[in-house]
Scaffold this motif. Structure first.
Motif, short mmCIF file in Angstrom:
data_model
loop_
_atom_site.label_atom_id
_atom_site.label_comp_id
_atom_site.label_asym_id
_atom_site.label_seq_id
_atom_site.Cartn_x
_atom_site.Cartn_y
_atom_site.Cartn_z
N LEU A 8 0.84 -1.20 0.00
CA LEU A 8 0.00 0.00 0.00
C LEU A 8 0.88 1.24 0.00
CD1 LEU A 8 -2.65 -1.10 2.64
CD2 LEU A 8 -2.86 -1.17 0.15
N ASP A 9 0.64 2.11 -0.96
CA ASP A 9 1.38 3.37 -1.06
C ASP A 9 0.77 4.40 -0.11
OD1 ASP A 9 3.19 5.27 -1.93
OD2 ASP A 9 2.11 5.72 -3.78
N THR A 10 1.55 5.40 0.21
CA THR A 10 1.12 6.45 1.11
C THR A 10 -0.18 7.10 0.66
OG1 THR A 10 3.46 6.92 1.54
CG2 THR A 10 1.85 8.57 2.28
N ASN A 11 -0.30 7.39 -0.63
CA ASN A 11 -1.50 8.10 -1.10
C ASN A 11 -2.77 7.29 -0.89
OD1 ASN A 11 -1.28 6.33 -3.31
ND2 ASN A 11 -0.24 7.87 -4.55
N VAL A 12 -2.68 5.97 -0.97
CA VAL A 12 -3.84 5.12 -0.71
C VAL A 12 -4.25 5.26 0.76
CG1 VAL A 12 -4.69 2.74 -0.63
CG2 VAL A 12 -3.27 3.51 -2.55
N LEU A 13 -3.27 5.22 1.66
CA LEU A 13 -3.57 5.35 3.08
C LEU A 13 -4.12 6.73 3.42
CD1 LEU A 13 -0.52 3.49 4.66
CD2 LEU A 13 -2.85 2.65 4.35
N VAL A 14 -3.56 7.77 2.82
CA VAL A 14 -4.05 9.12 3.07
C VAL A 14 -5.50 9.24 2.63
CG1 VAL A 14 -3.84 11.56 2.42
CG2 VAL A 14 -1.79 10.24 2.99
N ARG A 15 -5.81 8.76 1.43
CA ARG A 15 -7.19 8.84 0.94
C ARG A 15 -8.13 8.05 1.85
NH1 ARG A 15 -4.88 12.06 -1.92
NH2 ARG A 15 -5.71 13.26 -0.20
N TYR A 16 -7.68 6.89 2.33
CA TYR A 16 -8.51 6.06 3.20
C TYR A 16 -8.72 6.73 4.56
CZ TYR A 16 -10.11 2.11 5.99
OH TYR A 16 -10.83 1.29 6.82
N VAL A 17 -7.65 7.24 5.15
CA VAL A 17 -7.73 7.84 6.49
C VAL A 17 -8.49 9.16 6.45
CG1 VAL A 17 -6.34 8.93 8.32
CG2 VAL A 17 -5.65 6.72 7.36
N MET A 18 -8.21 10.01 5.45
CA MET A 18 -8.78 11.36 5.44
C MET A 18 -10.15 11.44 4.77
SD MET A 18 -6.63 12.81 7.29
CE MET A 18 -7.47 14.38 7.28
N ALA A 22 -13.36 12.78 -3.58
CA ALA A 22 -14.62 12.16 -4.02
C ALA A 22 -14.41 10.90 -4.85
CB ALA A 22 -15.45 13.18 -4.81
N LYS A 23 -13.34 10.84 -5.62
CA LYS A 23 -13.10 9.66 -6.45
C LYS A 23 -12.16 8.66 -5.78
CE LYS A 23 -11.51 8.16 -10.98
NZ LYS A 23 -10.92 8.51 -12.26
N GLN A 24 -11.02 9.15 -5.29
CA GLN A 24 -10.00 8.24 -4.77
C GLN A 24 -10.32 7.66 -3.40
OE1 GLN A 24 -6.23 10.27 -5.07
NE2 GLN A 24 -6.10 9.92 -7.28
N SER A 25 -10.98 8.42 -2.53
CA SER A 25 -11.29 7.91 -1.19
C SER A 25 -12.17 6.66 -1.24
CB SER A 25 -11.90 9.00 -0.32
OG SER A 25 -10.93 9.97 -0.01
N PRO A 26 -13.25 6.64 -2.03
CA PRO A 26 -14.04 5.41 -2.10
C PRO A 26 -13.24 4.23 -2.70
CG PRO A 26 -15.32 7.26 -2.95
CD PRO A 26 -13.92 7.74 -2.72
N GLN A 27 -12.36 4.52 -3.65
CA GLN A 27 -11.53 3.47 -4.22
C GLN A 27 -10.57 2.91 -3.16
OE1 GLN A 27 -9.98 5.90 -7.45
NE2 GLN A 27 -11.06 4.64 -8.96
#
Length: 135
Positions: A8-18, A22-27
């Motif tokens: 898991l890359d940092t940007n995936v974790l940031v989108r998940y945590v924060m 609108a597009k990346q967080s649900p993914q």
């Protein structure tokens, strides 16, 4: 048969945590919530350090908020954290000091590797993370 572990890359974790895109967080949520103990996500030290930097620098997260995020990641059975025992030690040092998480992880990693000490020019790291100042 067990599934494959994925990094898991940092940007995936940031989108998940924060949950701020609108597009990346649900993914990111679908991905993270699809993980299991048999097919876990893998998080390396660099990713953890980047996550802390992004949460504090870009989102203004407090030390307590960052500690809570790190504890949650460490406790998740669906995640494999590189050297989790060392990361737990670094997190404890982070919580009881004024040191940066990166400095805590550097110091705890060096200690675990058998180093006598960690040399630094960073006065704060020497004062708060237990490193030895080069003078």
């Amino acid at each position: 048969m067990t599934g494959a572990m994925i990094g898991l890359d940092t940007n995936v974790l940031v989108r998940y945590v924060m949950q701020d895109d609108a597009k990346q967080s649900p993914q990111a949520t679908r991905l993270v919530e699809s993980l299991s103990a048999d097919a876990p996500g893998y998080i390396c030290h660099v990713t953890l350090i980047e996550l802390v930097w992004v949460l504090s620098g870009c989102y203004g997260a407090t030390r307590d908020e960052i500690a809570t995020v790190l504890e949650t990641l460490l406790r998740a059975k669906e995640l494999v954290i590189a050297d989790a025992d060392i990361v737990w030690k670094a997190l404890r040092l982070f919580k009881q000091s004024k040191a940066d998480f990166a400095d805590c992880l550097i110091e705890c990693s060096a200690t675990a590797a058998g180093c006598a000490h960690t040399a630094t020019f960073d006065r704060d790291a020497a004062k708060h993370a237990g490193m030895r100042l080069i003078v």
